[in-house]
Structures are given as structure tokens and as C-alpha cells.
Scaffold this active site. Structure first.
Site, PDB file in Angstrom:
ATOM      1  N   ARG A  82       4.692 -18.662  -5.721  1.00 54.23           N
ATOM      2  CA  ARG A  82       3.798 -17.997  -4.767  1.00 54.23           C
ATOM      3  C   ARG A  82       2.503 -18.767  -4.657  1.00 54.23           C
ATOM      4  O   ARG A  82       1.859 -19.081  -5.649  1.00 54.23           O
ATOM      5  CB  ARG A  82       3.507 -16.568  -5.246  1.00 54.23           C
ATOM      6  CG  ARG A  82       2.411 -15.845  -4.467  1.00 54.23           C
ATOM      7  CD  ARG A  82       2.977 -14.921  -3.455  1.00 54.23           C
ATOM      8  NE  ARG A  82       1.939 -14.161  -2.777  1.00 54.23           N
ATOM      9  CZ  ARG A  82       1.824 -12.835  -2.843  1.00 54.23           C
ATOM     10  NH1 ARG A  82       2.661 -12.136  -3.586  1.00 54.23           N
ATOM     11  NH2 ARG A  82       0.890 -12.197  -2.170  1.00 54.23           N
ATOM     12  N   ARG A  91       5.340 -15.485   2.036  1.00 60.64           N
ATOM     13  CA  ARG A  91       5.360 -15.666   0.588  1.00 60.64           C
ATOM     14  C   ARG A  91       6.780 -15.759   0.048  1.00 60.64           C
ATOM     15  O   ARG A  91       7.713 -15.154   0.585  1.00 60.64           O
ATOM     16  CB  ARG A  91       4.583 -14.551  -0.132  1.00 60.64           C
ATOM     17  CG  ARG A  91       5.166 -13.150  -0.085  1.00 60.64           C
ATOM     18  CD  ARG A  91       4.935 -12.392   1.211  1.00 60.64           C
ATOM     19  NE  ARG A  91       3.578 -12.334   1.684  1.00 60.64           N
ATOM     20  CZ  ARG A  91       2.725 -11.367   1.359  1.00 60.64           C
ATOM     21  NH1 ARG A  91       3.095 -10.390   0.592  1.00 60.64           N
ATOM     22  NH2 ARG A  91       1.513 -11.381   1.845  1.00 60.64           N
ATOM     23  N   ASP A  94       6.814 -11.274  -3.320  1.00 58.21           N
ATOM     24  CA  ASP A  94       5.778 -10.247  -3.393  1.00 58.21           C
ATOM     25  C   ASP A  94       6.355  -9.103  -4.222  1.00 58.21           C
ATOM     26  O   ASP A  94       7.455  -8.619  -3.928  1.00 58.21           O
ATOM     27  CB  ASP A  94       5.476  -9.764  -1.970  1.00 58.21           C
ATOM     28  CG  ASP A  94       4.254  -8.876  -1.883  1.00 58.21           C
ATOM     29  OD1 ASP A  94       3.340  -9.016  -2.713  1.00 58.21           O
ATOM     30  OD2 ASP A  94       4.214  -8.044  -0.954  1.00 58.21           O
ATOM     31  N   ASP A  96       5.210  -5.379  -5.596  1.00 62.70           N
ATOM     32  CA  ASP A  96       4.188  -4.337  -5.499  1.00 62.70           C
ATOM     33  C   ASP A  96       4.596  -3.134  -6.331  1.00 62.70           C
ATOM     34  O   ASP A  96       5.740  -2.667  -6.239  1.00 62.70           O
ATOM     35  CB  ASP A  96       4.053  -3.857  -4.043  1.00 62.70           C
ATOM     36  CG  ASP A  96       3.429  -4.889  -3.127  1.00 62.70           C
ATOM     37  OD1 ASP A  96       2.663  -5.734  -3.604  1.00 62.70           O
ATOM     38  OD2 ASP A  96       3.728  -4.830  -1.913  1.00 62.70           O
TER      39      ASP A  96
HETATM   40  N1  ROI Z   1       6.996  -7.308   6.849  1.00 69.15           N
HETATM   41  C1  ROI Z   1       8.179  -6.999   6.302  1.00 69.15           C
HETATM   42  N2  ROI Z   1       9.198  -6.726   7.116  1.00 69.15           N
HETATM   43  N3  ROI Z   1       8.373  -6.972   4.961  1.00 69.15           N
HETATM   44  C2  ROI Z   1       7.343  -7.268   4.106  1.00 69.15           C
HETATM   45  O1  ROI Z   1       7.528  -7.244   2.866  1.00 69.15           O
HETATM   46  C3  ROI Z   1       6.076  -7.583   4.644  1.00 69.15           C
HETATM   47  N4  ROI Z   1       5.007  -7.896   3.865  1.00 69.15           N
HETATM   48  C4  ROI Z   1       3.821  -8.211   4.377  1.00 69.15           C
HETATM   49  C5  ROI Z   1       3.547  -8.206   5.859  1.00 69.15           C
HETATM   50  C6  ROI Z   1       3.026  -9.570   6.296  1.00 69.15           C
HETATM   51  C7  ROI Z   1       2.518  -7.142   6.128  1.00 69.15           C
HETATM   52  N5  ROI Z   1       4.746  -7.909   6.627  1.00 69.15           N
HETATM   53  C8  ROI Z   1       5.936  -7.596   6.053  1.00 69.15           C
HETATM   54  O2  ROI Z   1       2.806  -8.506   3.567  1.00 69.15           O
END
Ligand code: ROI
Length: 165
Positions: A82, A91, A94, A96
Site C-alpha cells: 500500500r 490501493r 484497504d 477497515d
Molecule cells: N469503491 C468501492 N466500490 N469499494 C471500495 O472499497 C472503495 N473504497 C474507497 C473509495 C475510493 C471511496 N471507493 C470505493 O476508498
């Protein structure tokens, strides 16, 4: 031991493999077991001009404290290449923290429940595969109500094969 739900996403460098590698790394965390993983889902980015995302949710049972877990997740993100060039940028990985037991956490580095999870189909539908519809967020909102308010639009559930290791 607390039940924790982790939202996972990738839109670079073989996203499905990124998620599979992340699941392996989560299973190696101290005091932590992976209790379940949803199917993988593909969707367009919420921001235009980015590759499509692959998303999934993992359920953990862990003895780690919230900030210990956050540090560990950020280390996994960094290990998987990342690069933090721009906020909201594409990325490789991610991770969360969506929910942490029934805790409400409001610290500079960590807000739980995740502040936008109720708006994101690519979080709520995979979460619903793992959590009972009666699940309540710490503020009393029910998962079933969040789902009812968030249509299953633009999500493509991938065949189960993609989640096999
Ligand atoms: N859009 C989708 N479909 N999935 C994500 O995990 C995701 N993550 C983000 C942003 C850019 C907001 N859009 C996303 O950070």
C-alpha cells in the site's frame, strides 16, 4: 475475546489475490482467529476514474485491543504494497475495522463503527453473510434496517471459487 468485522478492499495488483493474502495474514495475528469470510464482490469505485474494486468482509475473534488491531491492519496493508499517495486513491489493500464488539470508539486514529459503513452496499451485503440480521450497531441501528435502506445496486457477487485458498 471480541467479535470484530473487517471490511477489505482492493483495486490494484490482482485484487482477489490481495484479499486472499490479507485473510492469511489476519489468521496469523496473535490472539486472533478468522471466524468467517464473506464471498467476494466487485463494484465500480465510488470515485470515478479508478479501477473496479473487489471487496469482502472478514469476521475475527480477537483478544487484541482496538489500537493494537489497527496497527496490525496497517502493517498488513503496508506489507502488501500500500502506498499512501492520496486520500481515497486506488490501493492494493484497504482493511477497515467496521465493528468491534459493541464498542463505540471515537479517537483521532480510529472511529468505530466505521462512519460510512451504513451507506456502502459493498460493506453491508458481505457483512450480512456473516452477521445475523438482528445485529445491532452500538447506537441501536439494526443491520436489517441498514440493508433495507441500501439497495443491492452495482454489486456483483463473485462465484465462491474466488474465495478458496
Ligand atoms: N469503491 C468501492 N466500490 N469499494 C471500495 O472499497 C472503495 N473504497 C474507497 C473509495 C475510493 C471511496 N471507493 C470505493 O476508498
Amino acid at each position: 475475546m471480541e467479535r470484530i468485522y473487517i471490511g477489505m478492499g482492493s483495486n490494484l495488483a490482482a485484487p482477489e489475490q490481495q484479499l486472499r493474502n490479507a485473510i492469511e495474514a489476519l489468521a496469523q495475528l496473535p490472539g486472533t482467529t478468522v471466524a468467517g469470510v464473506s464471498a467476494f464482490y466487485q463494484s465500480d469505485s465510488l470515485l470515478p476514474g479508478q479501477p473496479r474494486y473487489t471487496n469482502a468482509v472478514a469476521a475475527l475473534d480477537s483478544c487484541l485491543a482496538p489500537l493494537e488491531l489497527l496497527d496490525a491492519l496497517q502493517a498488513i496493508e503496508n506489507d502488501q504494497g500500500r502506498e499512501r499517495l492520496e486520500r481515497w486513491g486506488p490501493r492494493t489493500l484497504d482493511l477497515d475495522i467496521l465493528l468491534f464488539g459493541d464498542r463505540l470508539i471515537d479517537e483521532p486514529r480510529l472511529q468505530v463503527p466505521h462512519y460510512q459503513m451504513h451507506l456502502r452496499a459493498f460493506v453491508l451485503y458481505p457483512l450480512a453473510e456473516l452477521a445475523p440480521a438482528t445485529l445491532q450497531l452500538p447506537d441501536g441501528r439494526r443491520l436489517s434496517d441498514l440493508l433495507a435502506a441500501c439497495p443491492f445496486v452495482g454489486l456483483e457477487r463473485m462465484p465462491a471459487l474466488s474465495t478458496q485458498r
